[in-house]
Design an enzyme around this catalytic site. Structure first.
Site, PDB file in Angstrom:
ATOM      1  N   ASN A 118     -59.589  11.912   2.030  1.00 16.69           N
ATOM      2  CA  ASN A 118     -58.766  13.034   2.489  1.00 16.69           C
ATOM      3  C   ASN A 118     -58.730  14.145   1.457  1.00 16.69           C
ATOM      4  O   ASN A 118     -58.852  13.908   0.256  1.00 16.69           O
ATOM      5  CB  ASN A 118     -57.337  12.554   2.827  1.00 16.69           C
ATOM      6  CG  ASN A 118     -56.409  12.646   1.637  1.00 16.69           C
ATOM      7  OD1 ASN A 118     -55.834  13.705   1.354  1.00 16.69           O
ATOM      8  ND2 ASN A 118     -56.271  11.552   0.895  1.00 16.69           N
ATOM      9  N   SER A 185     -52.792  13.853  -7.422  1.00 17.43           N
ATOM     10  CA  SER A 185     -53.559  14.128  -6.207  1.00 17.43           C
ATOM     11  C   SER A 185     -54.786  14.955  -6.590  1.00 17.43           C
ATOM     12  O   SER A 185     -54.676  15.889  -7.373  1.00 17.43           O
ATOM     13  CB  SER A 185     -52.717  14.922  -5.206  1.00 17.43           C
ATOM     14  OG  SER A 185     -51.837  14.052  -4.563  1.00 17.43           O
ATOM     15  N   LYS A 228     -46.759   9.047 -10.857  1.00 14.08           N
ATOM     16  CA  LYS A 228     -47.903   8.480 -10.119  1.00 14.08           C
ATOM     17  C   LYS A 228     -49.205   8.958 -10.765  1.00 14.08           C
ATOM     18  O   LYS A 228     -49.407  10.157 -10.956  1.00 14.08           O
ATOM     19  CB  LYS A 228     -47.852   8.912  -8.650  1.00 14.08           C
ATOM     20  CG  LYS A 228     -48.948   8.261  -7.812  1.00 14.08           C
ATOM     21  CD  LYS A 228     -48.634   8.383  -6.347  1.00 14.08           C
ATOM     22  CE  LYS A 228     -49.708   7.790  -5.466  1.00 14.08           C
ATOM     23  NZ  LYS A 228     -49.402   7.899  -4.050  1.00 14.08           N
ATOM     24  N   THR A 256     -52.103   3.274  -7.798  1.00 16.01           N
ATOM     25  CA  THR A 256     -52.667   4.560  -8.151  1.00 16.01           C
ATOM     26  C   THR A 256     -52.745   5.484  -6.933  1.00 16.01           C
ATOM     27  O   THR A 256     -52.587   5.028  -5.798  1.00 16.01           O
ATOM     28  CB  THR A 256     -54.123   4.419  -8.654  1.00 16.01           C
ATOM     29  OG1 THR A 256     -54.927   3.983  -7.555  1.00 16.01           O
ATOM     30  CG2 THR A 256     -54.264   3.492  -9.796  1.00 16.01           C
ATOM     31  N   ASN A 257     -53.118   6.722  -7.208  1.00 20.04           N
ATOM     32  CA  ASN A 257     -53.451   7.679  -6.148  1.00 20.04           C
ATOM     33  C   ASN A 257     -54.898   7.417  -5.682  1.00 20.04           C
ATOM     34  O   ASN A 257     -55.491   6.405  -6.048  1.00 20.04           O
ATOM     35  CB  ASN A 257     -53.296   9.104  -6.708  1.00 20.04           C
ATOM     36  CG  ASN A 257     -52.785  10.060  -5.656  1.00 20.04           C
ATOM     37  OD1 ASN A 257     -53.325  10.108  -4.539  1.00 20.04           O
ATOM     38  ND2 ASN A 257     -51.752  10.804  -5.970  1.00 20.04           N
ATOM     39  N   THR A 258     -55.448   8.315  -4.899  1.00 17.08           N
ATOM     40  CA  THR A 258     -56.828   8.157  -4.393  1.00 17.08           C
ATOM     41  C   THR A 258     -57.839   8.458  -5.506  1.00 17.08           C
ATOM     42  O   THR A 258     -57.522   9.108  -6.493  1.00 17.08           O
ATOM     43  CB  THR A 258     -57.066   9.131  -3.227  1.00 17.08           C
ATOM     44  OG1 THR A 258     -56.768  10.459  -3.682  1.00 17.08           O
ATOM     45  CG2 THR A 258     -56.197   8.806  -2.045  1.00 17.08           C
ATOM     46  N   TYR A 328     -51.239   2.785   2.416  1.00 14.04           N
ATOM     47  CA  TYR A 328     -51.492   3.828   3.414  1.00 14.04           C
ATOM     48  C   TYR A 328     -52.651   3.351   4.291  1.00 14.04           C
ATOM     49  O   TYR A 328     -52.461   3.036   5.469  1.00 14.04           O
ATOM     50  CB  TYR A 328     -51.822   5.161   2.720  1.00 14.04           C
ATOM     51  CG  TYR A 328     -51.921   6.341   3.670  1.00 14.04           C
ATOM     52  CD1 TYR A 328     -52.738   6.291   4.796  1.00 14.04           C
ATOM     53  CD2 TYR A 328     -51.192   7.491   3.453  1.00 14.04           C
ATOM     54  CE1 TYR A 328     -52.822   7.357   5.681  1.00 14.04           C
ATOM     55  CE2 TYR A 328     -51.272   8.573   4.335  1.00 14.04           C
ATOM     56  CZ  TYR A 328     -52.094   8.490   5.441  1.00 14.04           C
ATOM     57  OH  TYR A 328     -52.171   9.542   6.323  1.00 14.04           O
TER      58      TYR A 328
HETATM   59  C1  FMN Z   1     -54.106  11.321   4.206  1.00 12.87           C
HETATM   60  C2  FMN Z   1     -53.499  10.944   2.897  1.00 12.87           C
HETATM   61  C3  FMN Z   1     -52.530  11.749   2.316  1.00 12.87           C
HETATM   62  C4  FMN Z   1     -51.959  11.424   1.093  1.00 12.87           C
HETATM   63  N1  FMN Z   1     -50.997  12.221   0.554  1.00 12.87           N
HETATM   64  C5  FMN Z   1     -50.428  11.879  -0.637  1.00 12.87           C
HETATM   65  C6  FMN Z   1     -49.396  12.687  -1.198  1.00 12.87           C
HETATM   66  O1  FMN Z   1     -48.965  13.692  -0.630  1.00 12.87           O
HETATM   67  N2  FMN Z   1     -48.895  12.311  -2.415  1.00 12.87           N
HETATM   68  C7  FMN Z   1     -49.352  11.191  -3.087  1.00 12.87           C
HETATM   69  O2  FMN Z   1     -48.885  10.884  -4.177  1.00 12.87           O
HETATM   70  N3  FMN Z   1     -50.301  10.403  -2.541  1.00 12.87           N
HETATM   71  C8  FMN Z   1     -50.841  10.723  -1.354  1.00 12.87           C
HETATM   72  N4  FMN Z   1     -51.806   9.922  -0.804  1.00 12.87           N
HETATM   73  C9  FMN Z   1     -52.241   8.713  -1.570  1.00 12.87           C
HETATM   74  C10 FMN Z   1     -51.542   7.445  -1.105  1.00 12.87           C
HETATM   75  O3  FMN Z   1     -50.153   7.522  -1.298  1.00 12.87           O
HETATM   76  C11 FMN Z   1     -52.089   6.236  -1.897  1.00 12.87           C
HETATM   77  O4  FMN Z   1     -51.781   6.381  -3.251  1.00 12.87           O
HETATM   78  C12 FMN Z   1     -53.596   6.074  -1.753  1.00 12.87           C
HETATM   79  O5  FMN Z   1     -54.016   6.378  -0.443  1.00 12.87           O
HETATM   80  C13 FMN Z   1     -54.060   4.671  -2.090  1.00 12.87           C
HETATM   81  O6  FMN Z   1     -53.471   3.733  -1.210  1.00 12.87           O
HETATM   82  P1  FMN Z   1     -54.250   3.086   0.053  1.00 12.87           P
HETATM   83  O7  FMN Z   1     -55.549   2.536  -0.491  1.00 12.87           O
HETATM   84  O8  FMN Z   1     -53.319   2.059   0.564  1.00 12.87           O
HETATM   85  O9  FMN Z   1     -54.491   4.195   1.013  1.00 12.87           O
HETATM   86  C14 FMN Z   1     -52.378  10.238   0.417  1.00 12.87           C
HETATM   87  C15 FMN Z   1     -53.355   9.413   1.013  1.00 12.87           C
HETATM   88  C16 FMN Z   1     -53.902   9.738   2.237  1.00 12.87           C
HETATM   89  C17 FMN Z   1     -54.945   8.835   2.825  1.00 12.87           C
END
Ligand code: FMN
Length: 369
Positions: A118, A185, A228, A256-258, A328
């Site tokens: 994303n 992010s 984060k 972690t974040n992405t 997520y």
């Molecule tokens: C579409 C999308 C939007 C996201 N928006 C945010 C955000 O606004 N702030 C944030 O800290 N992480 C954001 N994330 C990251 C998620 O909170 C998470 O850290 C990341 O996706 C890893 O977890 P997962 O493997 O379970 O998806 C976003 C992820 C996705 C897929």
């Protein structure tokens, strides 16, 4: 339930635009959770049968599994998250100013790998509108803690980032239980630079100062503030962040974040720019959790997020040091039954282990020598 979701919803999801599918699912959840009868049905279907209690930052959680940031950017489905049995929800990222985010399409799925890419870019209604929406939620008796993910407005220069974060924190303060400073992010230019040195210290200090002022104003306790981080940090960069977090008395780390990494450069999804999450992130996120636990000798609570698609993934994060968990991508690919699968699965893992409580299992595979 999970099997039914996979059978029916996955093929349906595969032919829909990812962001539209997400919007529709949120709307359905919002509608279903606005009525006592359908709320009861949701709880019956999806709420774990047993709790797995844990306390962190002085807050009691029914179990350690919550919804990750990005899922409910506008704080629209607060009742929905509790109805489907989550232990807590994290709304946002919320920025001081309202913003559209990046151009669409900006969210992509790879069903084969259970991965998402994303580049949303903090699309959100801004802190004033989100504060109003949260205020409305006072009408019902909230059952689970609500966290807020704080981002930086795109228009705000890095040098003024601290005021952007602190303003959002102040506006949301009354109706939020835990704050997460998101400096990780990958979709806001320069944001990840805020993970380092003076930037990070000044953001933390400004947020702590606002936190104390609000607590004083409302005659209440100050709220926990977490940071984060990105999975793409080297261990030495990570340690510098941890030194700051410890010296500034931050309450915990969300890891972690992405990631900017990709499993390959062949699949179309992976050629899209943005952050990748889901199954390809599982191992890296767990590695960072392990390192944080070891470096801080288990002193700093860790919220484990990144590729939790099953109870096995969740357990790995727990024994490597996470005390709370979020997902997520797991919800996108496994559906709303994931919470039950994870909480029941963790209870079984615990019963089959040498540990009596979840607390005993946390960090148990990390040597602190
Ligand atoms: C579409 C999308 C939007 C996201 N928006 C945010 C955000 O606004 N702030 C944030 O800290 N992480 C954001 N994330 C990251 C998620 O909170 C998470 O850290 C990341 O996706 C890893 O977890 P997962 O493997 O379970 O998806 C976003 C992820 C996705 C897929």
């Amino acid at each position: 339930m999970g099997r039914i979701f996979r059978l029916i919803s996955r093929p349906l999801l595969a032919v829909q635009d990812s962001e539209k599918a997400h919007g529709r699912s949120l709307l359905i959840l919002k509608i279903l959770s606005s009525n006592p009868l359908t709320r009861f049905i949701l709880r019956t279907l999806y709420k774990p049968n047993h709790n797995l209690p844990i306390t962190r930052f002085g807050i009691n959680f029914q179990h350690p599994f919550g919804i990750a940031a990005g899922m409910d950017k506008r704080a629209e489905a607060l009742r929905g998250w509790e109805s489907i049995g989550l232990g807590f929800s994290e709304i946002g990222g919320v920025t001081m100013l309202e913003q559209e985010g990046n151009q669409k399409p900006r969210m992509f799925r790879n069903g084969k790998d259970r991965a998402l890419v994303n580049r949303m870019g903090f699309n959100n209604p801004g802190s004033e509108k989100v504060a109003l929406r949260l205020k409305k939620s006072r009408k019902f008796n909230r059952q689970i803690p609500v966290w807020a993910n704080l981002g930086k407005s795109k228009l705000t220069p890095l040098s003024e980032a601290k005021d952007d974060y602190a303003t959002t924190l102040r506006r949301l303060w009354r109706d939020v239980d835990v704050f997460v400073i998101n400096v990780s992010s990958p979709n806001t230019p320069g944001l990840r630079e805020l993970q380092h040195g003076d930037y990070l210290t000044s953001i933390i200090n400004e947020c702590i100062s606002e936190n104390l002022k609000s607590a004083d104003m409302y005659g209440a306790e100050s709220k926990p503030i977490l940071i984060k981080i990105a999975p793409d940090l080297s261990f030495s960069e990570l340690e510098q962040i941890l030194d700051i977090a410890l010296s500034e008395q931050i309450d915990g780390i969300v890891a972690t974040n992405t990631t900017l990494e990709r499993p390959n450069d062949v699949d179309k999804t992976y050629r899209e720019s943005g952050g990748c999450s889901g199954a390809p992130l599982t191992t890296r996120s767990t590695e960072l959790i392990h390192h944080i636990f070891k470096y801080t000798k288990g002193e700093l609570p860790i919220v484990g997020v990144g590729g939790i698609m099953s109870s096995e993934d969740a357990w790995e994060k727990i024994i490597n040091g996470a005390s709370l968990l979020q997902a997520y991508a797991g919800f996108v690919f496994e559906g709303p039954g994931l919470t039950k699968e994870i909480v029941n699965g963790l209870r079984k893992k615990l019963q089959n282990s040498e540990y009596k409580t979840l607390e005993d299992a946390i960090g148990s595979s990390v040597s602190l020598e």
